[in-house]
Design an enzyme around this catalytic site. Sequence first.
Site, PDB file in Angstrom:
ATOM      1  N   GLU A 119       0.886  -1.170   0.000  1.00  0.00           N
ATOM      2  CA  GLU A 119       0.000   0.000   0.000  1.00  0.00           C
ATOM      3  C   GLU A 119       0.918   1.213   0.000  1.00  0.00           C
ATOM      4  O   GLU A 119       1.548   1.519   1.007  1.00  0.00           O
ATOM      5  CB  GLU A 119      -0.920  -0.040   1.228  1.00  0.00           C
ATOM      6  CG  GLU A 119      -2.050   0.964   1.171  1.00  0.00           C
ATOM      7  CD  GLU A 119      -1.745   2.212   1.956  1.00  0.00           C
ATOM      8  OE1 GLU A 119      -1.208   3.152   1.322  1.00  0.00           O
ATOM      9  OE2 GLU A 119      -2.015   2.246   3.150  1.00  0.00           O
ATOM     10  N   CYS A 156      -1.929   8.885   3.403  1.00  0.00           N
ATOM     11  CA  CYS A 156      -1.605   8.319   2.087  1.00  0.00           C
ATOM     12  C   CYS A 156      -2.726   8.505   1.087  1.00  0.00           C
ATOM     13  O   CYS A 156      -2.485   8.484  -0.126  1.00  0.00           O
ATOM     14  CB  CYS A 156      -1.237   6.845   2.214  1.00  0.00           C
ATOM     15  SG  CYS A 156      -2.523   5.823   2.955  1.00  0.00           S
TER      16      CYS A 156
END
Length: 485
Positions: free
Chosen positions: A229, A263
């Site tokens: 990720e 993020c």
Amino acid sequence: MLAAWTEEPATSGRRSPCAGDLRRCLDDQKAASLREGSPALKERLRDLQALKGAVLAYRDRFVDAVSADFGHRSRQETSYLDILPVVTTIGYLQRNLARWMRPESRRVAFHFRPGRARVAYQPLGVVGIISPWNYPIVLALTPLATALAAGNRVMLKPSEVTPRTSELLAAMLDEVFPAERVAVVTGDASVAATFANLPFDHLIFTGSTSVGRAVMRAASDNLVPVTLELGGKSPAIVERGTSLRRAAHGIAFGKLANAGQTCIAPDYVLVAQEEVEGFTAAFRREVERFYPQIATNPDYATIVNDRHHARLRGLLDDARAKGGLVQEIGSRDDGRPPLHPRTFLPTLVTRPTDAMSLMQEEIFGPILPIVPYATLDEAIAFVNARARPLALYFFGSKGRAQAEVLARTISGNVTVNDTLLHYAQDDLPFGGVGASGMGAYHGHEGFKALSHARGIFVQPRLNASDVVRPPFRALFERVIAHLLR
């Protein structure tokens, strides 16, 4: 490979139970996995409940540790964004685990009947997790909970950038689980590099794209499957004519939560060229609504360390030097300093160009470039000309524009008419695509990713299989002719 890991200094002083011999720690867990076999539903549920109880018991200590690591982050933000998602995810896993663990019956072709086929989900073994600093609790414990639900053992390497939180995670997990079930490894970038080289049964990494590449290279030496990720430049597209207040409200929330150190924060916003001024004004109003007197507002987080603060300043200096219009929001007229030396005020950048560093790399801070577009096709082309992002946001009506954006772009996940909230949906997979990552560890997809889907075919005593085995006779020819018709 070590050079790729030296983003941060070594700060953790705790000596891990695995320190100095990570391979022995892994071998111990693998041996225990083989010795004890796949844990039953009752045992998995007990582990999840123990983890949830520990997180709740440690809540106040986590809040204090995170704030100390960042310089300042509010109790409310840590509770809402870092602790609550762990608790809700564990509850979701507990409610669904019995159903997920049941073997799935699969179709058997006519000529193999009365045989039976099924898929059984079994633990992979030992899952390695390398978690980041920006949300040091949820991004460590969500994959941990998913791995435990799938029946695995776990070795966790939390970030050295948030040492107090990492030490507290280690203390909590050491208290709840034996080292053969869950082991926490602390240390600097060299420890992380060694960790990534271990022959896990699966490795999960959350962090930057550059380090993600190093993780994947290291894992490939042992053929370890990875879930990455990674982030990237997540766009927000505001449809021409939509409510600028509504769009600014959602984008300001997503951009300023944790001071942009997220993020899936909107990295830049695409706005119709004649609406840029209106959006800029609306964004300023929403910042004031969320964070009155933001420079001294205790709800607003600080940048995690001096290096990242200097990096963000460098992005603005570069943008100014290349013709960008930089507009800071919330400066104090009286000249008094902000709440903390690393408080970074929200900043808009108009007239951005591709030559600017902030349009080439993930910003990871409260800087928002505003990119004008003439047509929706132009906005979509702008997104598609760049690496596939971890998230995409669309603000507008449920009509042709929304359908076009969803159909013609590829990203990790999407939230429509808000930001960040797709992450909080327990039943959705979460992960990137292309440069923003691979795989998912949320939802049912997360359970499957951390399980081995084992196909099983059971041949009954009475069957017709000998018809298609030598010696081949006339009946064989008739059967094959029928099957190939």
